[in-house]
Design a protein around this motif. Structure first.
Motif, mmCIF file in Angstrom:
data_model
loop_
_atom_site.group_PDB
_atom_site.id
_atom_site.type_symbol
_atom_site.label_atom_id
_atom_site.label_comp_id
_atom_site.label_asym_id
_atom_site.label_seq_id
_atom_site.Cartn_x
_atom_site.Cartn_y
_atom_site.Cartn_z
ATOM 1 N N MET A 1 0.824 -1.207 0.000
ATOM 2 C CA MET A 1 0.000 0.000 0.000
ATOM 3 C C MET A 1 0.861 1.261 0.000
ATOM 4 N N ALA A 2 1.996 1.215 0.689
ATOM 5 C CA ALA A 2 2.880 2.394 0.724
ATOM 6 C C ALA A 2 3.401 2.746 -0.665
ATOM 7 N N LEU A 3 3.542 1.739 -1.521
ATOM 8 C CA LEU A 3 4.035 1.973 -2.872
ATOM 9 C C LEU A 3 2.932 2.312 -3.861
ATOM 10 N N THR A 4 1.712 1.820 -3.615
ATOM 11 C CA THR A 4 0.683 1.886 -4.643
ATOM 12 C C THR A 4 -0.575 2.657 -4.255
ATOM 13 N N ASN A 5 -0.832 2.841 -2.966
ATOM 14 C CA ASN A 5 -2.116 3.384 -2.533
ATOM 15 C C ASN A 5 -2.029 4.894 -2.315
ATOM 16 N N PRO A 6 -2.914 5.670 -2.922
ATOM 17 C CA PRO A 6 -2.888 7.121 -2.701
ATOM 18 C C PRO A 6 -3.439 7.548 -1.348
ATOM 19 N N HIS A 7 -3.908 6.593 -0.540
ATOM 20 C CA HIS A 7 -4.365 6.887 0.817
ATOM 21 C C HIS A 7 -3.250 6.595 1.815
ATOM 22 N N SER A 8 -3.131 7.412 2.822
ATOM 23 C CA SER A 8 -2.201 7.132 3.913
ATOM 24 C C SER A 8 -2.744 5.993 4.773
ATOM 25 N N PRO A 9 -1.880 5.327 5.564
ATOM 26 C CA PRO A 9 -2.373 4.309 6.496
ATOM 27 C C PRO A 9 -3.412 4.897 7.447
ATOM 28 N N GLU A 10 -4.325 4.039 7.902
ATOM 29 C CA GLU A 10 -5.490 4.510 8.643
ATOM 30 C C GLU A 10 -5.144 5.387 9.850
ATOM 31 N N GLN A 11 -4.115 4.974 10.627
ATOM 32 C CA GLN A 11 -3.853 5.739 11.849
ATOM 33 C C GLN A 11 -3.472 7.179 11.548
ATOM 34 N N TYR A 12 -2.821 7.402 10.407
ATOM 35 C CA TYR A 12 -2.429 8.769 10.060
ATOM 36 C C TYR A 12 -3.580 9.534 9.409
ATOM 37 N N ARG A 13 -4.527 8.808 8.845
ATOM 38 C CA ARG A 13 -5.711 9.477 8.308
ATOM 39 C C ARG A 13 -6.586 10.025 9.441
ATOM 40 N N ILE A 14 -6.351 9.536 10.647
ATOM 41 C CA ILE A 14 -7.057 10.064 11.817
ATOM 42 C C ILE A 14 -6.144 11.026 12.577
ATOM 43 N N ASN A 15 -5.030 10.517 13.100
ATOM 44 C CA ASN A 15 -4.160 11.353 13.931
ATOM 45 C C ASN A 15 -3.533 12.501 13.168
ATOM 46 N N GLY A 16 -3.229 12.265 11.890
ATOM 47 C CA GLY A 16 -2.667 13.341 11.083
ATOM 48 C C GLY A 16 -3.639 14.475 10.879
ATOM 49 N N VAL A 17 -4.934 14.142 10.816
ATOM 50 C CA VAL A 17 -5.978 15.160 10.638
ATOM 51 C C VAL A 17 -6.208 15.930 11.929
ATOM 52 N N VAL A 18 -6.536 15.206 13.008
ATOM 53 C CA VAL A 18 -6.973 15.901 14.228
ATOM 54 C C VAL A 18 -5.833 16.657 14.898
ATOM 55 N N SER A 19 -4.586 16.259 14.637
ATOM 56 C CA SER A 19 -3.471 17.010 15.225
ATOM 57 C C SER A 19 -3.344 18.393 14.596
ATOM 58 N N ASN A 20 -4.052 18.615 13.477
ATOM 59 C CA ASN A 20 -4.095 19.940 12.848
ATOM 60 C C ASN A 20 -5.304 20.760 13.299
ATOM 61 N N MET A 21 -6.149 20.196 14.149
ATOM 62 C CA MET A 21 -7.421 20.843 14.489
ATOM 63 C C MET A 21 -7.437 21.325 15.940
ATOM 64 N N PRO A 22 -7.423 22.637 16.165
ATOM 65 C CA PRO A 22 -7.565 23.158 17.531
ATOM 66 C C PRO A 22 -8.856 22.676 18.194
ATOM 67 N N GLU A 23 -9.882 22.398 17.373
ATOM 68 C CA GLU A 23 -11.160 21.930 17.919
ATOM 69 C C GLU A 23 -10.998 20.584 18.626
ATOM 70 N N PHE A 24 -10.142 19.731 18.078
ATOM 71 C CA PHE A 24 -9.871 18.438 18.718
ATOM 72 C C PHE A 24 -9.091 18.646 20.015
ATOM 73 N N ALA A 25 -8.074 19.489 19.951
ATOM 74 C CA ALA A 25 -7.260 19.746 21.142
ATOM 75 C C ALA A 25 -8.132 20.286 22.280
ATOM 76 N N LYS A 26 -9.053 21.172 21.964
ATOM 77 C CA LYS A 26 -9.940 21.735 22.984
ATOM 78 C C LYS A 26 -10.878 20.666 23.536
ATOM 79 N N ALA A 27 -11.393 19.806 22.646
ATOM 80 C CA ALA A 27 -12.362 18.790 23.077
ATOM 81 C C ALA A 27 -11.739 17.808 24.061
ATOM 82 N N PHE A 28 -10.464 17.487 23.880
ATOM 83 C CA PHE A 28 -9.812 16.485 24.723
ATOM 84 C C PHE A 28 -8.725 17.084 25.618
ATOM 85 N N ALA A 29 -8.725 18.409 25.744
ATOM 86 C CA ALA A 29 -7.814 19.115 26.648
ATOM 87 C C ALA A 29 -6.348 18.787 26.351
ATOM 88 N N CYS A 30 -6.014 18.705 25.062
ATOM 89 C CA CYS A 30 -4.615 18.484 24.675
ATOM 90 C C CYS A 30 -3.845 19.801 24.792
#
Length: 555
Positions: free
Chosen positions: A511-540
């Motif tokens: 998948m790393a060579l052929t798939n245009p999608h990132s691995p699942e964990q980064y499709r979640i953590n990579g997104v929410v780590s860019n969102m102040p709304e997530f940080a506020k919701a979970f007191a990060c």
């Protein structure tokens, strides 16, 4: 496959080779041998369906498998040659002949693979747009008599076509001109055996599984027969199956709620476009025109596909598979020169997925992706917007990612961006690409952030749009915690739950060579780590792993 193998044995020169390959294309069962002939919308006039000529198939998952020099890639190539030789022995060749013929296959495929565009290069539609006269294709590859090929495919009247990769056809011509006929016969035999293997006797099925699934992907055992049969029915008779699926699982109420959610998210996109500080008015006006032109397809097509011309025989499994593949191949070629059917779907109703089509300028959400646990009508809006809403936003954002933004409201490949706004977009997209390129997919393999850029931008933009749409839809409501989670927390938990799962290391590598999608964990953590709304919701707090020091944002 015996008749095809016998015919290959009688090939004596290029005219015979062309005639055999043309016959395979005409039958539809070998429609990617040496080259591909298909239909698609004209890049410069999306209302027109024209002929596309493209690369042929390879036996390994991607051209990079033939060119990379790391030890694992070398091992894979050696295992592949062993597999090809094993299959040749299964059709009656001696071990020595099978070994030589497998080497011939690898040699030809390697030389052709080197000419192919990379996965990243394929993401730029301009790299695939080379509209020429048929005489030009004949000049590119004089070893193939295209004046015989096109009429045999029912395309005798085609004078203009799009050649997606001219460099591939140049390489094909070089190989045809310089290699003797025997290696080509080996390649043709391999294509026939490889394509048919999943539908033949148990020993062929197992050999095919052992290499492509067990070795390449780490799958320990074959799926039960019933599951494979369901997948084949969905592939070959998807809209017939879809009618039953929709009747049993997809209520009018679910469709109505999804339509409402989609409109809310499109409203959030409109508000975002109107307020973007980095986009100028000229580009903004075109972006809004495109947004307003997007067609929403929810659940299933308005008109079901007619399969009455497809013959299914209970006691002829391999024949059924051949006829189904042939049916679809002919259906696609029949579109050339006909009015565009904008109501057609590219996924079947039971599919658990969704897509945006830049040339159709539509977003498509099959009934299969609008089912629990992804979309649950019994749940509150927060997790539904977090999950399905983010999917809707994801597909909507694809219309404005690094690839989709190159198409206008009508689906034509046209630059509607001012240079300054294009530069502003690229600067923000580069932030996302750099972020994801820092993540490890498996072992020492990093994510290729340029390959996954479109999906990563869509994941981030889609989640933001879903969040803002949910806030707008529930404005003024007194939302209460449920099951110990605040409404905002429930939004993000819902968003993350679609990605529950894991892959074996072998599949992660592929998948790393052929798939245009990132691995699942980064499709979640990579997104929410860019969102102040997530940080506020979970007191990060700043400096913690889920809070990026310099968040990325495009849309």
């Amino acid at each position: 496959i015996a008749p095809a193998l016998e015919a290959i044995g009688k090939i004596r020169g290029l005219p015979d080779l062309t005639a055999f390959v043309t016959g395979q294309h005409r039958a539809g069962t070998g429609a990617d041998i040496l080259f591909g002939i298909d239909s698609n919308q004209d890049y410069e006039n999306a209302q027109s369906v024209i002929t596309f000529a493209g690369r042929g198939a390879l036996g390994l998952p991607d051209r990079d498998y033939y060119t990379k020099t790391d030890p694992k890639s070398v091992e894979i190539r050696n295992k592949y040659v062993e597999h090809v030789a094993r299959m040749f022995q299964m059709i009656g060749e001696t071990p020595d002949a099978a070994k030589q013929h497998a080497a011939d296959v690898m040699s030809i495929e390697t030389d052709l693979a080197k000419s192919m565009l990379t996965r990243v290069e394929l993401r730029d539609p301009h790299n695939l747009f080379h509209k020429v006269q048929r005489t030009r294709l004949q000049a590119m590859t004089p070893s193939i008599d295209w004046n015989a090929v096109f009429p045999a495919l029912g395309l005798g009247g085609v004078d203009t076509l799009n050649v997606t990769e001219p460099a591939y056809f140049a390489a094909l011509e070089t190989q045809l001109r310089t290699r003797p006929m025997a290696p080509w016969q080996s390649l043709l035999r391999w294509n026939v055996v490889r394509d048919a293997a999943p539908y033949l006797s148990a020993d062929f099925v197992k050999a095919n599984f052992d290499f492509y699934r067990k070795y390449l992907r780490g799958t320990p055992e074959m799926q039960p027969r019933w599951r494979k049969c369901v997948q084949w029915v969905d592939r070959d008779l998807g809209e017939a199956l879809g009618q039953v699926f929709v009747e049993k699982t997809f209520t009018p109420e679910t469709k109505a709620r999804t339509v409402t959610m989609t409109r809310e998210i499109e409203g959030a996109m409109e508000r975002d476009l109107k307020e973007l500080p980095w986009m100028g008015d000229a580009t903004r006006q075109q972006a809004l025109l495109k947004l307003h032109a997007i067609v929403n397809k929810i659940g299933y097509p308005d008109k079901w596909r007619d399969y009455s011309a497809l013959k299914i025989t209970p006691d002829d499994f391999a024949g059924d598979a051949d006829r189904a593949i042939s049916f679809e191949s002919h259906r696609q070629l029949a579109k050339i020169g006909k009015p565009l059917d904008r109501g057609e779907w590219g996924m079947t109703p039971p599919t658990v997925n969704a897509y945006y089509d830049p040339q159709m300028n539509d977003i498509n959400f099959p009934a299969g992706v609008l089912q629990p646990p992804l979309f649950d009508p019994k749940m509150d809006d927060a997790p539904n917007y977090g999950n399905t809403g983010a999917t809707i936003g994801h597909e909507l954002t694809h219309g404005f990612d690094d690839e989709g933004r190159q198409f206008d409201a009508q689906g034509n490949l046209r630059d509607w961006w001012t240079p300054k706004d294009a530069q502003e977009f690229q600067q923000r997209a580069d932030c996302v690409s750099t972020q994801y390129s820092g993540y490890t997919a498996v072992d020492d393999i990093k994510i290729n952030g340029k390959l996954t850029l479109g999906e990563d931008v869509a994941d981030l933009g889609g989640t933001l749009l879903a969040y803002y749409a949910w806030k707008h839809a529930t404005e003024g409501q007194q939302l209460k915690p449920i099951d110990g989670f605040t409404p905002d927390q429930r939004f993000f938990v819902g968003m993350a739950q679609w990605a529950c799962g894991d892959m074996r290391p072998e599949l992660k590598r592929e998948m790393a060579l052929t798939n245009p999608h990132s691995p699942e964990q980064y499709r979640i953590n990579g997104v929410v780590s860019n969102m102040p709304e997530f940080a506020k919701a979970f007191a990060c707090k700043a400096g913690q792993p889920m809070v990026r020091e310099k968040p990325c944002r495009v849309w």
